[in-house]
Design an enzyme around this catalytic site. Structure first.
Site, PDB file in Angstrom:
ATOM      1  N   TYR A   1      39.101  29.212  40.138  1.00 28.33           N
ATOM      2  CA  TYR A   1      38.823  30.655  40.127  1.00 28.33           C
ATOM      3  C   TYR A   1      38.916  31.254  41.534  1.00 28.33           C
ATOM      4  CZ  TYR A   1      36.171  34.974  39.076  1.00 28.33           C
ATOM      5  OH  TYR A   1      35.776  36.279  38.935  1.00 28.33           O
TER       6      TYR A   1
ATOM      7  N   LYS B   1      41.521  34.085  42.920  1.00 28.96           N
ATOM      8  CA  LYS B   1      41.059  35.379  43.424  1.00 28.96           C
ATOM      9  C   LYS B   1      41.476  35.593  44.879  1.00 28.96           C
ATOM     10  CE  LYS B   1      39.174  36.932  39.661  1.00 28.96           C
ATOM     11  NZ  LYS B   1      39.739  38.115  38.991  1.00 28.96           N
TER      12      LYS B   1
END
Ligand code: NAD
Length: 244
Positions: free
Chosen positions: A152, A156
């Site tokens: 993640y 990002k």
């Protein structure tokens, strides 16, 4: 912003829903994109009640054909795309030694590749009208890292490089591209975090509260507005001071 057209990926619930509502309140017609057609359609009818036009499109943003369909549907319904909000995102948390290839791939595919695929289609449409606003939803975790979120946080952080590159490529064509990095926002994505970890996080937020979906939505509306036209390639942190 009345009469403009926005595509909000993952617009059916959570932060994306708040963004869709905030844009609709400014008179923007919204295409609500999601994997769950029922949720997206429900939000679309909420927006119609606000007084704008809205359609729901079922799509997996990680799939090229689905993304093509989002833009084909938008252009045939509204004839243009002024605003793209790349908000769809998922987590598949696990410590890196236990992280499966599929968990890495799926998170990168939805969060990062999805942002690439949607932005590519949006830029094509926006070049024709010499106007556009792309807003990518990153995360504080892309800047700070977070235990259990290798996939993640990488996705990002990747969104930031992507944002700056597209911003540079089309800065002289009326298209701005910016990112928003929310901190800890109360949604279903964060509901599953254990209470003791939540309390620990709360202590690290100078404002002493978690963010709301509206905190993020208001920042999106600003960057999506014509008035933000001299801002591009930037990251707006919406985190109550948690990261500066
Ligand atoms: P959520 O899980 O409530 O909503 C995510 C939305 O994305 C859902 O509508 C879902 O249908 C959609 N979606 C998921 N996979 C998709 C796919 N493959 N194709 C199309 N749509 C898909 O999450 P949220 O908390 O509202 O998060 C929204 C965005 O904000 C995400 O990008 C998330 O990473 C980011 N974010 C959230 C927080 C937070 O604290 N909640 C913090 C920082 C960043």
């Amino acid at each position: 912003m009345k009469g403009q057209v926005a595509i909000v990926t993952g617009g059916g619930r959570g932060i994306g829903k708040a963004i869709s509502i905030a844009l609709a309140k400014r008179g923007v017609n919204v295409v609500v994109v999601g994997t769950n057609l029922e949720t997206a359609s429900e939000t679309a009818s909420n927006l119609q009640n606000i007084g704008v036009k809205s359609i729901a499109v079922q799509a997996d943003v990680a799939k090229h054909a689905d993304v093509k369909n989002i833009f084909d549907s938008t252009l045939s319904e509204f004839g243009k795309v002024d605003i793209l909000v790349n908000n769809a995102g998922i987590t598949r948390d696990s410590l890196i030694i236990r992280m499966k290839d599929e968990e890495w791939d799926r998170v990168i595919d939805v969060n990062l590749k999805g942002t690439f695929l949607c932005s590519r289609e949006a830029v094509k449409a926006m070049l024709k009208q010499k106007y556009g606003r792309i807003i990518n939803i990153s995360s504080i975790v892309g800047f700070m890292g977070n235990i259990g979120q290798a996939n993640y946080s990488a996705s990002k952080a990747g969104i930031i490089g992507l944002t700056k590159t597209i911003a540079k490529e089309y800065a002289n064509r009326g298209i701005t591209v910016n990112a928003i990095a929310p901190g800890f926002i109360t949604t279903s994505m964060t509901e599953s975090i254990p209470e003791n970890i939540k309390n620990e996080m709360l202590r690290s937020i100078p404002m002493g509260r978690f963010g709301t979906t509206d905190d993020v939505a208001h920042a999106v509306v600003f960057l999506a507005s014509p008035e933000a036209g001299y801002i591009t390639g930037q990251v707006l942190h919406v985190n109550g001071g948690m990261y500066m």
